[in-house]
Design an enzyme around this catalytic site. Structure first.
Site, PDB file in Angstrom:
ATOM      1  N   GLU A  65     -25.293 -15.782 -57.085  1.00 45.33           N
ATOM      2  CA  GLU A  65     -25.611 -16.358 -58.402  1.00 45.33           C
ATOM      3  C   GLU A  65     -26.898 -17.175 -58.335  1.00 45.33           C
ATOM      4  O   GLU A  65     -26.926 -18.261 -57.739  1.00 45.33           O
ATOM      5  CB  GLU A  65     -24.458 -17.245 -58.900  1.00 45.33           C
ATOM      6  CG  GLU A  65     -24.759 -17.779 -60.302  1.00 45.33           C
ATOM      7  CD  GLU A  65     -23.660 -18.663 -60.887  1.00 45.33           C
ATOM      8  OE1 GLU A  65     -22.603 -18.813 -60.267  1.00 45.33           O
ATOM      9  OE2 GLU A  65     -23.892 -19.204 -61.982  1.00 45.33           O
ATOM     10  N   LYS A 195      -2.679 -20.629 -52.026  1.00 39.94           N
ATOM     11  CA  LYS A 195      -3.602 -19.747 -52.748  1.00 39.94           C
ATOM     12  C   LYS A 195      -3.299 -19.606 -54.231  1.00 39.94           C
ATOM     13  O   LYS A 195      -3.549 -18.562 -54.824  1.00 39.94           O
ATOM     14  CB  LYS A 195      -3.676 -18.379 -52.068  1.00 39.94           C
ATOM     15  CG  LYS A 195      -4.180 -18.491 -50.633  1.00 39.94           C
ATOM     16  CD  LYS A 195      -4.351 -17.184 -49.937  1.00 39.94           C
ATOM     17  CE  LYS A 195      -4.973 -17.394 -48.575  1.00 39.94           C
ATOM     18  NZ  LYS A 195      -5.054 -16.204 -47.767  1.00 39.94           N
ATOM     19  N   ASP A 270     -11.157 -19.590 -45.793  1.00 39.81           N
ATOM     20  CA  ASP A 270     -10.420 -18.541 -46.499  1.00 39.81           C
ATOM     21  C   ASP A 270     -10.763 -18.637 -47.983  1.00 39.81           C
ATOM     22  O   ASP A 270     -10.372 -19.576 -48.671  1.00 39.81           O
ATOM     23  CB  ASP A 270      -8.913 -18.755 -46.272  1.00 39.81           C
ATOM     24  CG  ASP A 270      -8.086 -17.577 -46.762  1.00 39.81           C
ATOM     25  OD1 ASP A 270      -8.493 -16.963 -47.769  1.00 39.81           O
ATOM     26  OD2 ASP A 270      -7.040 -17.292 -46.153  1.00 39.81           O
ATOM     27  N   HIS A 365     -31.173 -20.114 -65.720  1.00 39.58           N
ATOM     28  CA  HIS A 365     -30.666 -18.879 -65.121  1.00 39.58           C
ATOM     29  C   HIS A 365     -31.660 -17.733 -65.305  1.00 39.58           C
ATOM     30  O   HIS A 365     -31.880 -16.945 -64.393  1.00 39.58           O
ATOM     31  CB  HIS A 365     -29.306 -18.503 -65.734  1.00 39.58           C
ATOM     32  CG  HIS A 365     -28.156 -19.116 -64.999  1.00 39.58           C
ATOM     33  ND1 HIS A 365     -27.711 -20.390 -65.234  1.00 39.58           N
ATOM     34  CD2 HIS A 365     -27.374 -18.625 -64.005  1.00 39.58           C
ATOM     35  CE1 HIS A 365     -26.689 -20.660 -64.432  1.00 39.58           C
ATOM     36  NE2 HIS A 365     -26.467 -19.601 -63.667  1.00 39.58           N
TER      37      HIS A 365
HETATM   38  P1  NAP Z   1      -6.099 -19.558 -36.173  1.00 37.98           P
HETATM   39  O1  NAP Z   1      -7.406 -18.942 -35.798  1.00 37.98           O
HETATM   40  O2  NAP Z   1      -4.973 -18.651 -36.355  1.00 37.98           O
HETATM   41  O3  NAP Z   1      -5.616 -20.641 -35.145  1.00 37.98           O
HETATM   42  C1  NAP Z   1      -6.376 -21.700 -34.754  1.00 37.98           C
HETATM   43  C2  NAP Z   1      -6.153 -21.894 -33.277  1.00 37.98           C
HETATM   44  O4  NAP Z   1      -7.271 -22.573 -32.741  1.00 37.98           O
HETATM   45  C3  NAP Z   1      -4.963 -22.778 -32.953  1.00 37.98           C
HETATM   46  O5  NAP Z   1      -3.771 -22.038 -32.903  1.00 37.98           O
HETATM   47  C4  NAP Z   1      -5.339 -23.374 -31.615  1.00 37.98           C
HETATM   48  O6  NAP Z   1      -4.772 -22.548 -30.604  1.00 37.98           O
HETATM   49  C5  NAP Z   1      -6.864 -23.224 -31.548  1.00 37.98           C
HETATM   50  N1  NAP Z   1      -7.530 -24.537 -31.487  1.00 37.98           N
HETATM   51  C6  NAP Z   1      -8.430 -24.891 -30.541  1.00 37.98           C
HETATM   52  N2  NAP Z   1      -8.886 -26.128 -30.770  1.00 37.98           N
HETATM   53  C7  NAP Z   1      -8.256 -26.577 -31.876  1.00 37.98           C
HETATM   54  C8  NAP Z   1      -8.302 -27.801 -32.601  1.00 37.98           C
HETATM   55  N3  NAP Z   1      -9.106 -28.808 -32.218  1.00 37.98           N
HETATM   56  N4  NAP Z   1      -7.526 -27.923 -33.709  1.00 37.98           N
HETATM   57  C9  NAP Z   1      -6.728 -26.919 -34.117  1.00 37.98           C
HETATM   58  N5  NAP Z   1      -6.619 -25.737 -33.456  1.00 37.98           N
HETATM   59  C10 NAP Z   1      -7.391 -25.573 -32.342  1.00 37.98           C
HETATM   60  O7  NAP Z   1      -6.425 -20.429 -37.462  1.00 37.98           O
HETATM   61  P2  NAP Z   1      -5.472 -21.155 -38.502  1.00 37.98           P
HETATM   62  O8  NAP Z   1      -6.323 -22.263 -39.005  1.00 37.98           O
HETATM   63  O9  NAP Z   1      -4.108 -21.431 -37.976  1.00 37.98           O
HETATM   64  O10 NAP Z   1      -5.314 -20.077 -39.627  1.00 37.98           O
HETATM   65  C11 NAP Z   1      -6.436 -19.715 -40.405  1.00 37.98           C
HETATM   66  C12 NAP Z   1      -6.305 -18.263 -40.742  1.00 37.98           C
HETATM   67  O11 NAP Z   1      -5.071 -18.087 -41.419  1.00 37.98           O
HETATM   68  C13 NAP Z   1      -7.385 -17.795 -41.692  1.00 37.98           C
HETATM   69  O12 NAP Z   1      -7.966 -16.629 -41.160  1.00 37.98           O
HETATM   70  C14 NAP Z   1      -6.618 -17.465 -42.958  1.00 37.98           C
HETATM   71  O13 NAP Z   1      -7.207 -16.437 -43.659  1.00 37.98           O
HETATM   72  C15 NAP Z   1      -5.274 -17.112 -42.421  1.00 37.98           C
HETATM   73  N6  NAP Z   1      -4.134 -17.235 -43.318  1.00 37.98           N
HETATM   74  C16 NAP Z   1      -2.931 -16.910 -42.777  1.00 37.98           C
HETATM   75  C17 NAP Z   1      -1.804 -16.993 -43.553  1.00 37.98           C
HETATM   76  C18 NAP Z   1      -0.491 -16.643 -42.956  1.00 37.98           C
HETATM   77  O14 NAP Z   1       0.487 -16.605 -43.684  1.00 37.98           O
HETATM   78  N7  NAP Z   1      -0.407 -16.425 -41.661  1.00 37.98           N
HETATM   79  C19 NAP Z   1      -1.894 -17.431 -44.886  1.00 37.98           C
HETATM   80  C20 NAP Z   1      -3.127 -17.787 -45.395  1.00 37.98           C
HETATM   81  C21 NAP Z   1      -4.243 -17.690 -44.599  1.00 37.98           C
HETATM   82  P3  NAP Z   1      -4.209 -23.161 -29.268  1.00 37.98           P
HETATM   83  O15 NAP Z   1      -3.193 -24.185 -29.598  1.00 37.98           O
HETATM   84  O16 NAP Z   1      -3.642 -21.974 -28.570  1.00 37.98           O
HETATM   85  O17 NAP Z   1      -5.413 -23.743 -28.566  1.00 37.98           O
END
Ligand code: NAP
Length: 374
Positions: A65, A195, A270, A365
């Site tokens: 945009e 969401k 997301d 725009h």
């Molecule tokens: P993730 O990439 O699944 O997990 C993040 C991982 O990063 C943690 O499990 C942790 O693993 C590691 N980590 C390392 N340093 C960290 C820190 N300082 N703080 C927090 N984690 C750290 O990401 P997420 O944030 O849990 O999930 C995001 C994703 O979920 C997006 O892609 C989104 O689109 C998707 N999503 C999923 C659902 C669903 O229902 N599953 C719903 C909506 C969105 P360790 O503990 O092993 O180090």
């Protein structure tokens, strides 16, 4: 770039632009299935803007945009020149809300109370096993007939956390089923509420809650926003108060979704969370020639690690931001993202309202999208 697999639908032709898109090989392709390339969206920067206690930052925005980056930039300039931007942030935690079915209303209610009173510590330990970065912080319940809705709230550290909380809630759900006469109907029961807009998220928070405030001197209103406090005040009341009321809208703002979407895309958040996060409250009042303004964002789902933040360009955009963190800042990087998107949102609200007050919206725009000479 097109990687053939048995699930990939036949394409009507080989897309040259899409399949030519280059992605860094260090990215391992964990974020998508049936990948045939990537969509390129232009990326611009607005700012800089100083956030109290955090540092001075540029704001990466990915959008198609025209005028959005320029307008945000103008609003940030007004905030910068006012030298008055204040920021408060509260981390409310990320939620997952499963539904359980009980035999009847009485047992649904009793189970909810027992889970909150007797099981909290055990469920907290279970969540820690999913990730050392995850901590269960609160359990809220709501009964509807024989259905028990539970909203589990977690601290997810630097991650937005939806995957982490979902894995933990699955483990918790299994334990609850073993202990109570409850059947897990759905791991997500819309009580999360993920969401989609919800009053639960607005009132209790989900992710970050951000408050901003500034006082714009009359000279800044005139020289940067090219309007007056009186005109801004009138446009604010007519559009943000009366217009929102007459349309039955829940969003007391001008276009927060614009900045949120562009910032989320640039930094690998997301994008679907824009549906949930864009219902912020924009305030504006004339004080003589000066302007008081504020923004409250009750619910921002942002992470500095995990999900799409791992992709190469998104990661680099976050690095661009974090280069501005001042030494001595001890808070979370995800909080910086929340504060920064809030500041950009307030800037964009101010600039758009000024354009509307001076009947410059269509003109800006047209000029910036190259449809008319200035
Ligand atoms: P993730 O990439 O699944 O997990 C993040 C991982 O990063 C943690 O499990 C942790 O693993 C590691 N980590 C390392 N340093 C960290 C820190 N300082 N703080 C927090 N984690 C750290 O990401 P997420 O944030 O849990 O999930 C995001 C994703 O979920 C997006 O892609 C989104 O689109 C998707 N999503 C999923 C659902 C669903 O229902 N599953 C719903 C909506 C969105 P360790 O503990 O092993 O180090």
């Amino acid at each position: 770039m097109v990687v053939k697999n048995k699930h990939l639908p036949a394409l009507p032709f080989t897309p040259k632009q899409i399949s030519r898109t280059i992605l860094d090989t260090s990215w391992q392709g964990k974020n998508i299935e049936n990948m045939i390339g990537a969509t390129q969206v232009p990326l611009g920067v607005a700012g800089p803007i100083k956030l109290p206690q955090m540092g001075e930052f540029v704001v990466p925005l990915a959008t198609t945009e025209a005028a959005l980056v320029a307008s945000t930039n103008r609003g940030l300039k007004a905030l910068r020149q006012s030298g008055s931007l204040q920021l408060k942030i509260h981390y409310a935690g990320m939620t997952r809300g499963p539904i359980f079915q009980a035999p009847d209303l009485d047992s649904a209610q009793a189970a909810g109370e027992q889970i909150k009173d007797q099981l909290f510590n055990q469920l907290q330990q279970l969540a820690c096993q999913v990730s050392s970065h995850l901590k269960l912080i609160k359990i809220q319940t709501q009964v509807l007939g024989r259905y028990l809705f539970i909203r589990f709230r977690f601290d997810t550290d630097e991650a937005m956390g939806m995957n982490m909380v979902t894995y933990a809630t699955r483990a918790i759900g299994r334990l609850i089923q073993e202990r109570f006469n409850l059947k897990l109907i759905s791991l997500s029961g819309n009580f999360c509420a993920d969401k989609k807009f919800s009053f639960a998220n607005q009132l209790f928070g989900r992710g970050y809650q951000v408050w901003l405030e500034a006082n714009l001197p009359g000279a800044v209103v005139k020289q940067v926003l090219k309007t007056s406090a009186a005109k801004l005040d009138q446009a604010y009341k007519a559009k943000i108060i009366y217009g929102t009321a007459i349309s039955g809208s829940l969003s007391f703002n001008a276009h927060l979704a614009n900045v949120l979407a562009a910032f989320y895309l640039a930094t690998g958040q997301d994008l679907a969370h824009v549906a949930e996060n864009a219902h912020g409250f924009f305030l504006l009042e004339a004080q003589g020639d000066d302007v008081y303004t504020s923004l409250f964002l009750p619910n921002l789902n942002l992470g500095a690690v995990g999900g799409g933040t791992n992709l190469p360009t998104q990661k680099e955009a976050i690095e661009l931001i974090m280069a501005g963190v001042k030494s001595g800042y001890k808070g979370r990087r995800s909080a910086v993202l929340a504060g920064l998107v809030g500041a950009a949102g307030l800037g964009a609200e101010l600039s758009l309202l000024a354009a509307l007050a001076e009947d410059q919206l269509a003109c800006a725009h047209q000029v910036l999208s190259g449809r008319r000479e200035s």
